[in-house]
Scaffold this motif. Structure first.
Motif, PDB file in Angstrom:
ATOM      1  N   ASP A  75      34.692 107.473 -41.432  1.00 61.36           N
ATOM      2  CA  ASP A  75      34.364 106.698 -40.237  1.00 61.36           C
ATOM      3  C   ASP A  75      32.901 106.262 -40.258  1.00 61.36           C
ATOM      4  O   ASP A  75      32.578 105.121 -39.935  1.00 61.36           O
ATOM      5  CB  ASP A  75      34.652 107.504 -38.978  1.00 61.36           C
ATOM      6  CG  ASP A  75      36.136 107.810 -38.807  1.00 61.36           C
ATOM      7  OD1 ASP A  75      36.979 107.098 -39.392  1.00 61.36           O
ATOM      8  OD2 ASP A  75      36.453 108.784 -38.097  1.00 61.36           O
ATOM      9  N   PHE A  76      32.020 107.166 -40.660  1.00 64.81           N
ATOM     10  CA  PHE A  76      30.601 106.861 -40.714  1.00 64.81           C
ATOM     11  C   PHE A  76      30.335 105.748 -41.720  1.00 64.81           C
ATOM     12  O   PHE A  76      29.598 104.796 -41.435  1.00 64.81           O
ATOM     13  CB  PHE A  76      29.794 108.113 -41.086  1.00 64.81           C
ATOM     14  CG  PHE A  76      28.322 107.852 -41.202  1.00 64.81           C
ATOM     15  CD1 PHE A  76      27.533 107.738 -40.068  1.00 64.81           C
ATOM     16  CD2 PHE A  76      27.719 107.720 -42.446  1.00 64.81           C
ATOM     17  CE1 PHE A  76      26.165 107.491 -40.167  1.00 64.81           C
ATOM     18  CE2 PHE A  76      26.366 107.474 -42.554  1.00 64.81           C
ATOM     19  CZ  PHE A  76      25.581 107.357 -41.418  1.00 64.81           C
ATOM     20  N   ARG A  78      32.398 103.442 -42.855  1.00 69.56           N
ATOM     21  CA  ARG A  78      32.939 102.174 -42.355  1.00 69.56           C
ATOM     22  C   ARG A  78      32.038 101.605 -41.250  1.00 69.56           C
ATOM     23  O   ARG A  78      31.757 100.400 -41.235  1.00 69.56           O
ATOM     24  CB  ARG A  78      34.363 102.369 -41.844  1.00 69.56           C
ATOM     25  CG  ARG A  78      34.946 101.059 -41.359  1.00 69.56           C
ATOM     26  CD  ARG A  78      36.410 101.167 -41.045  1.00 69.56           C
ATOM     27  NE  ARG A  78      36.874  99.909 -40.495  1.00 69.56           N
ATOM     28  CZ  ARG A  78      38.080  99.421 -40.667  1.00 69.56           C
ATOM     29  NH1 ARG A  78      38.976 100.091 -41.374  1.00 69.56           N
ATOM     30  NH2 ARG A  78      38.425  98.274 -40.129  1.00 69.56           N
ATOM     31  N   GLN A  79      31.577 102.450 -40.348  1.00 70.25           N
ATOM     32  CA  GLN A  79      30.698 101.980 -39.275  1.00 70.25           C
ATOM     33  C   GLN A  79      29.402 101.383 -39.822  1.00 70.25           C
ATOM     34  O   GLN A  79      28.933 100.349 -39.338  1.00 70.25           O
ATOM     35  CB  GLN A  79      30.385 103.122 -38.310  1.00 70.25           C
ATOM     36  CG  GLN A  79      31.561 103.538 -37.470  1.00 70.25           C
ATOM     37  CD  GLN A  79      31.329 104.862 -36.760  1.00 70.25           C
ATOM     38  OE1 GLN A  79      30.293 105.507 -36.912  1.00 70.25           O
ATOM     39  NE2 GLN A  79      32.319 105.302 -35.993  1.00 70.25           N
ATOM     40  N   ARG A  80      28.838 102.043 -40.829  1.00 69.71           N
ATOM     41  CA  ARG A  80      27.595 101.530 -41.432  1.00 69.71           C
ATOM     42  C   ARG A  80      27.831 100.170 -42.067  1.00 69.71           C
ATOM     43  O   ARG A  80      27.036  99.253 -41.902  1.00 69.71           O
ATOM     44  CB  ARG A  80      27.062 102.501 -42.497  1.00 69.71           C
ATOM     45  CG  ARG A  80      26.529 103.827 -41.991  1.00 69.71           C
ATOM     46  CD  ARG A  80      25.314 103.726 -41.075  1.00 69.71           C
ATOM     47  NE  ARG A  80      24.127 103.152 -41.638  1.00 69.71           N
ATOM     48  CZ  ARG A  80      23.058 103.827 -42.041  1.00 69.71           C
ATOM     49  NH1 ARG A  80      23.038 105.128 -41.984  1.00 69.71           N
ATOM     50  NH2 ARG A  80      22.012 103.195 -42.496  1.00 69.71           N
ATOM     51  N   GLU A  82      30.275  97.975 -41.411  1.00 70.97           N
ATOM     52  CA  GLU A  82      30.568  96.982 -40.377  1.00 70.97           C
ATOM     53  C   GLU A  82      29.293  96.552 -39.644  1.00 70.97           C
ATOM     54  O   GLU A  82      29.133  95.375 -39.304  1.00 70.97           O
ATOM     55  CB  GLU A  82      31.598  97.519 -39.387  1.00 70.97           C
ATOM     56  CG  GLU A  82      32.985  97.589 -39.988  1.00 70.97           C
ATOM     57  CD  GLU A  82      34.030  98.182 -39.060  1.00 70.97           C
ATOM     58  OE1 GLU A  82      35.200  97.817 -39.237  1.00 70.97           O
ATOM     59  OE2 GLU A  82      33.689  98.995 -38.180  1.00 70.97           O
ATOM     60  N   ALA A  83      28.377  97.479 -39.431  1.00 76.41           N
ATOM     61  CA  ALA A  83      27.107  97.151 -38.784  1.00 76.41           C
ATOM     62  C   ALA A  83      26.288  96.180 -39.628  1.00 76.41           C
ATOM     63  O   ALA A  83      25.455  95.432 -39.104  1.00 76.41           O
ATOM     64  CB  ALA A  83      26.307  98.425 -38.505  1.00 76.41           C
TER      65      ALA A  83
END
Length: 104
Positions: A75-76, A78-80, A82-83
């Motif tokens: 999750d981390f 993917r979040q990075r 996507e950001a």
């Protein structure tokens, strides 16, 4: 003194710009060790948390996030990504043709 393989991995991955990705195999190939994709993964896994190396920009050959199971690390990562503007398809994969960095 010669750099270790891990140090070379870190140096290469540090060059990957935001919004772009490379694969484990690509890093290994660029470092002259085409059969060492797994060793690239080990190197990134052993990074200290405060290293500053953008490890989240390294994905598998299918454009996916490579962690044994889903969880906070996936999750981390993917979040990075996507950001930074990287988009995932409905299967959770990145279009490598669009986001792969090939160096300069």
């Amino acid at each position: 003194m010669d750099e270790t393989f891990y140090e070379r991995v870190y140096g290469y991955v540090t060059q990957v710009p935001a919004g772009r990705v490379v694969t484990y195999g690509q890093v290994a190939l660029e470092l002259g060790a085409p059969a060492a994709a797994r060793a690239v993964g080990y190197a990134l896994h052993n990074l200290p948390g405060t290293s500053g190396v953008p490890w989240w920009r390294v994905v598998n050959v299918r454009g996916g996030i490579s962690h044994g199971n889903r969880g906070p690390a996936v999750d981390f990562q993917r979040q990075r990504l996507e950001a930074e503007g990287v988009r995932f398809d409905l299967e959770g994969k990145i279009r490598l043709r669009e986001y792969r960095w090939v160096g300069e």
